[in-house]
Design a protein around this motif. Structure first.
Motif, PDB file in Angstrom:
ATOM      1  N   HIS A 220      53.322  26.674  30.262  1.00 57.95           N
ATOM      2  CA  HIS A 220      53.451  27.569  31.420  1.00 57.95           C
ATOM      3  C   HIS A 220      52.171  28.379  31.590  1.00 57.95           C
ATOM      4  O   HIS A 220      51.682  28.572  32.705  1.00 57.95           O
ATOM      5  N   GLY A 221      51.616  28.856  30.469  1.00 59.51           N
ATOM      6  CA  GLY A 221      50.380  29.628  30.539  1.00 59.51           C
ATOM      7  C   GLY A 221      49.223  28.843  31.132  1.00 59.51           C
ATOM      8  O   GLY A 221      48.365  29.404  31.822  1.00 59.51           O
ATOM      9  N   ILE A 222      49.192  27.528  30.867  1.00 61.03           N
ATOM     10  CA  ILE A 222      48.121  26.689  31.405  1.00 61.03           C
ATOM     11  C   ILE A 222      48.121  26.702  32.931  1.00 61.03           C
ATOM     12  O   ILE A 222      47.088  26.505  33.575  1.00 61.03           O
ATOM     13  N   GLU A 223      49.289  26.965  33.515  1.00 64.65           N
ATOM     14  CA  GLU A 223      49.407  26.920  34.971  1.00 64.65           C
ATOM     15  C   GLU A 223      48.588  28.008  35.664  1.00 64.65           C
ATOM     16  O   GLU A 223      48.226  27.861  36.831  1.00 64.65           O
ATOM     17  N   PHE A 224      48.278  29.099  34.973  1.00 65.43           N
ATOM     18  CA  PHE A 224      47.568  30.211  35.606  1.00 65.43           C
ATOM     19  C   PHE A 224      46.068  29.930  35.593  1.00 65.43           C
ATOM     20  O   PHE A 224      45.284  30.618  34.937  1.00 65.43           O
ATOM     21  N   ALA A 225      45.664  28.921  36.337  1.00 62.90           N
ATOM     22  CA  ALA A 225      44.261  28.517  36.330  1.00 62.90           C
ATOM     23  C   ALA A 225      43.743  28.191  37.720  1.00 62.90           C
ATOM     24  O   ALA A 225      42.710  27.534  37.861  1.00 62.90           O
ATOM     25  N   GLU A 226      44.475  28.621  38.751  1.00 64.37           N
ATOM     26  CA  GLU A 226      43.932  28.484  40.102  1.00 64.37           C
ATOM     27  C   GLU A 226      42.773  29.479  40.263  1.00 64.37           C
ATOM     28  O   GLU A 226      42.681  30.475  39.546  1.00 64.37           O
ATOM     29  N   ASP A 227      41.883  29.217  41.204  1.00 66.93           N
ATOM     30  CA  ASP A 227      40.670  30.018  41.338  1.00 66.93           C
ATOM     31  C   ASP A 227      40.955  31.514  41.403  1.00 66.93           C
ATOM     32  O   ASP A 227      40.285  32.316  40.727  1.00 66.93           O
ATOM     33  N   ASP A 228      41.931  31.906  42.204  1.00 64.78           N
ATOM     34  CA  ASP A 228      42.209  33.334  42.379  1.00 64.78           C
ATOM     35  C   ASP A 228      42.764  33.985  41.116  1.00 64.78           C
ATOM     36  O   ASP A 228      42.643  35.196  40.934  1.00 64.78           O
ATOM     37  N   ASP A 229      43.363  33.190  40.248  1.00 65.86           N
ATOM     38  CA  ASP A 229      43.990  33.734  39.044  1.00 65.86           C
ATOM     39  C   ASP A 229      43.062  33.789  37.842  1.00 65.86           C
ATOM     40  O   ASP A 229      43.378  34.439  36.840  1.00 65.86           O
ATOM     41  N   LEU A 230      41.934  33.104  37.890  1.00 63.84           N
ATOM     42  CA  LEU A 230      41.086  32.959  36.706  1.00 63.84           C
ATOM     43  C   LEU A 230      40.691  34.288  36.069  1.00 63.84           C
ATOM     44  O   LEU A 230      40.852  34.469  34.858  1.00 63.84           O
ATOM     45  N   PRO A 231      40.152  35.262  36.817  1.00 62.63           N
ATOM     46  CA  PRO A 231      39.752  36.513  36.149  1.00 62.63           C
ATOM     47  C   PRO A 231      40.929  37.281  35.575  1.00 62.63           C
ATOM     48  O   PRO A 231      40.803  37.916  34.519  1.00 62.63           O
ATOM     49  N   HIS A 232      42.074  37.223  36.237  1.00 59.77           N
ATOM     50  CA  HIS A 232      43.249  37.953  35.763  1.00 59.77           C
ATOM     51  C   HIS A 232      43.832  37.297  34.510  1.00 59.77           C
ATOM     52  O   HIS A 232      44.184  37.983  33.541  1.00 59.77           O
ATOM     53  N   ALA A 233      43.932  35.968  34.526  1.00 61.62           N
ATOM     54  CA  ALA A 233      44.438  35.263  33.353  1.00 61.62           C
ATOM     55  C   ALA A 233      43.502  35.456  32.164  1.00 61.62           C
ATOM     56  O   ALA A 233      43.948  35.640  31.029  1.00 61.62           O
ATOM     57  N   ARG A 234      42.210  35.447  32.429  1.00 66.43           N
ATOM     58  CA  ARG A 234      41.250  35.634  31.335  1.00 66.43           C
ATOM     59  C   ARG A 234      41.431  36.996  30.676  1.00 66.43           C
ATOM     60  O   ARG A 234      41.413  37.112  29.451  1.00 66.43           O
ATOM     61  N   ARG A 235      41.603  38.034  31.477  1.00 68.21           N
ATOM     62  CA  ARG A 235      41.814  39.373  30.908  1.00 68.21           C
ATOM     63  C   ARG A 235      43.129  39.434  30.132  1.00 68.21           C
ATOM     64  O   ARG A 235      43.204  40.081  29.079  1.00 68.21           O
ATOM     65  N   LEU A 236      44.159  38.773  30.644  1.00 68.54           N
ATOM     66  CA  LEU A 236      45.453  38.791  29.965  1.00 68.54           C
ATOM     67  C   LEU A 236      45.377  38.091  28.618  1.00 68.54           C
ATOM     68  O   LEU A 236      45.805  38.641  27.597  1.00 68.54           O
ATOM     69  N   TRP A 237      44.828  36.866  28.581  1.00 68.66           N
ATOM     70  CA  TRP A 237      44.772  36.129  27.317  1.00 68.66           C
ATOM     71  C   TRP A 237      43.871  36.848  26.309  1.00 68.66           C
ATOM     72  O   TRP A 237      44.193  36.881  25.112  1.00 68.66           O
ATOM     73  N   SER A 238      42.777  37.417  26.768  1.00 67.43           N
ATOM     74  CA  SER A 238      41.886  38.144  25.856  1.00 67.43           C
ATOM     75  C   SER A 238      42.581  39.377  25.293  1.00 67.43           C
ATOM     76  O   SER A 238      42.483  39.665  24.092  1.00 67.43           O
ATOM     77  N   PHE A 239      43.268  40.112  26.155  1.00 66.15           N
ATOM     78  CA  PHE A 239      43.995  41.303  25.722  1.00 66.15           C
ATOM     79  C   PHE A 239      45.016  40.948  24.647  1.00 66.15           C
ATOM     80  O   PHE A 239      45.105  41.613  23.599  1.00 66.15           O
TER      81      PHE A 239
END
Length: 365
Positions: free
Chosen positions: A257-276
């Motif tokens: 499910h997490g892999i799904e958050f990889a559309e262009d608009d989501d990339l910076p937000h998903a990156r901050r979430l996974w890093s956090f």
């Protein structure tokens, strides 16, 4: 990187040593680097690989790395390989001198040179960079090319100064890059206690009849809630929610499910979430970061940031060498595959999952 002909002036091995971070776009702490020299010296294929934590593993890793590099060069240069420069970078550990580090690196230099030569490569220089100083392993004169300081950036004759004046940047050190996703010590008060409590609660839930399915549904809902919050500007989550997601993502279906958050608009937000979330995985929960580091690497790869992706995957596979997603991503990035292939698969998986979702129950989204 392409530097106009006759612009970059290299007059010494020290100049050759100092251009390394400009070729890579970063300074590779604790790494092996192979560079196939192009027409303007700084051009040509360049590949870096982190040194394993244990020096006993360096020789074997060097041989594998050299074979991977030579295969890449030969496949992309129609079997033509030019001169190769070897760079070995390592920072001394506490109580260790730069000279001791260089002696540890010398067998690595030999392994890289021998393997490249066996595969029809010609190594012309092997340079060691340790604590702001450089050594040339190929130099046979005692006391020559041993431990001199790298030229200062403000030295007008340095290659680095030339490149900076031309608008190039050496980028960050890898030690700075990994701060994005590695935990900082010590833990904030209560973080470990919450991880303990949520681990017990998650295990208890999964142990009940049908509990694993319920736990997975809750993780799905929490992931959607978290990414929505980060889209809206959030930079963190409540301790209990963060801990619950960390434990929930150990389930492979949840990680999908997490892999799904990889559309262009989501990339910076998903990156901050996974890093956090990865930074929350303090000992003894270090291994819990493996899915998060893999998801971060996936997003970074989508952003064409293969350096961060490789560093995150190194941490993931160090913690769990058999983690399938991390291994898949390493192979895909190394082979130069297009991330669009995995993105299309993620889209199909999301469509199938949503088709099975009961929209009336928010815990199943």
């Amino acid at each position: 990187m392409t530097v106009p002909e006759n612009k970059l002036i290299i007059t010494s091995l020290a100049n050759l040593a100092e251009i390394l971070p400009f070729m890579l776009g970063h300074y590779p702490d604790d790494s092996m680097v192979l560079h196939n020299v192009g027409p303007n010296l700084i051009d040509g294929p360049t590949m870096a690989s982190p040194l394993p934590d244990n020096p006993a593993d360096w020789k074997e890793e060097a041989e594998l790395f050299a074979r991977r590099f030579m295969t890449h060069v030969q496949e992309n240069a129609h079997d033509t390989v030019g001169e190769i420069i070897v760079y070995l970078c390592r920072e001394p550990e506490p109580g260790q001198s730069a000279e001791q580090v260089i002696e540890l690196l010398r067998p690595v230099s030999n392994s890289l040179t021998e393997t490249c030569t066996q595969l029809r490569g010609s190594v012309t220089q092997t340079l060691g960079l340790v604590a702001g100083r450089w050594w040339a392993f190929e130099c046979e004169w005692d006391g020559c090319c041993e431990g001199d300081p790298l030229p200062a950036l403000d030295d007008p004759k340095s290659a680095a100064a030339q490149l900076i004046r031309m608008g190039y940047s050496p980028g960050r050190r890898t030690g700075e890059i990994v701060k994005e996703f590695r935990p900082a010590q010590p833990a904030a008060p209560g973080q470990l206690r919450v991880l303990d409590n949520e681990a017990a609660a998650y295990a208890a839930q999964c142990a009940t009849p049908g509990g694993q399915e319920v736990a997975l549904d809750v993780t799905h809902w929490l992931l959607e809630t978290a990414i929505r919050a980060f889209r809206n500007g959030a930079t963190d989550l409540a301790d209990d929610m963060a801990a619950r997601i960390i434990h929930g993502l150990q389930n492979g279906w949840a990680c999908d499910h997490g892999i799904e958050f990889a559309e262009d608009d989501d990339l910076p937000h998903a990156r901050r979430l996974w890093s956090f979330l990865a930074r929350r995985c303090l000992p003894p929960y270090t291994q819990k970061a493996v899915p998060l580091l893999s998801l971060l690497a996936w997003v970074a790869w989508r952003q064409d940031d293969t350096l961060t992706a490789r560093l995150a995957l190194k941490d993931a596979l160090t913690a769990d060498p058999d983690y399938e997603l991390a291994g898949l991503l390493v192979c895909a990035i190394t082979d130069g595959e297009d991330p669009q292939v995995l993105l299309n698969l993620a889209r199909e998986t999301r469509a199938e999952r949503l088709a099975r979702t009961t929209h009336s129950d928010p815990t199943t989204h």
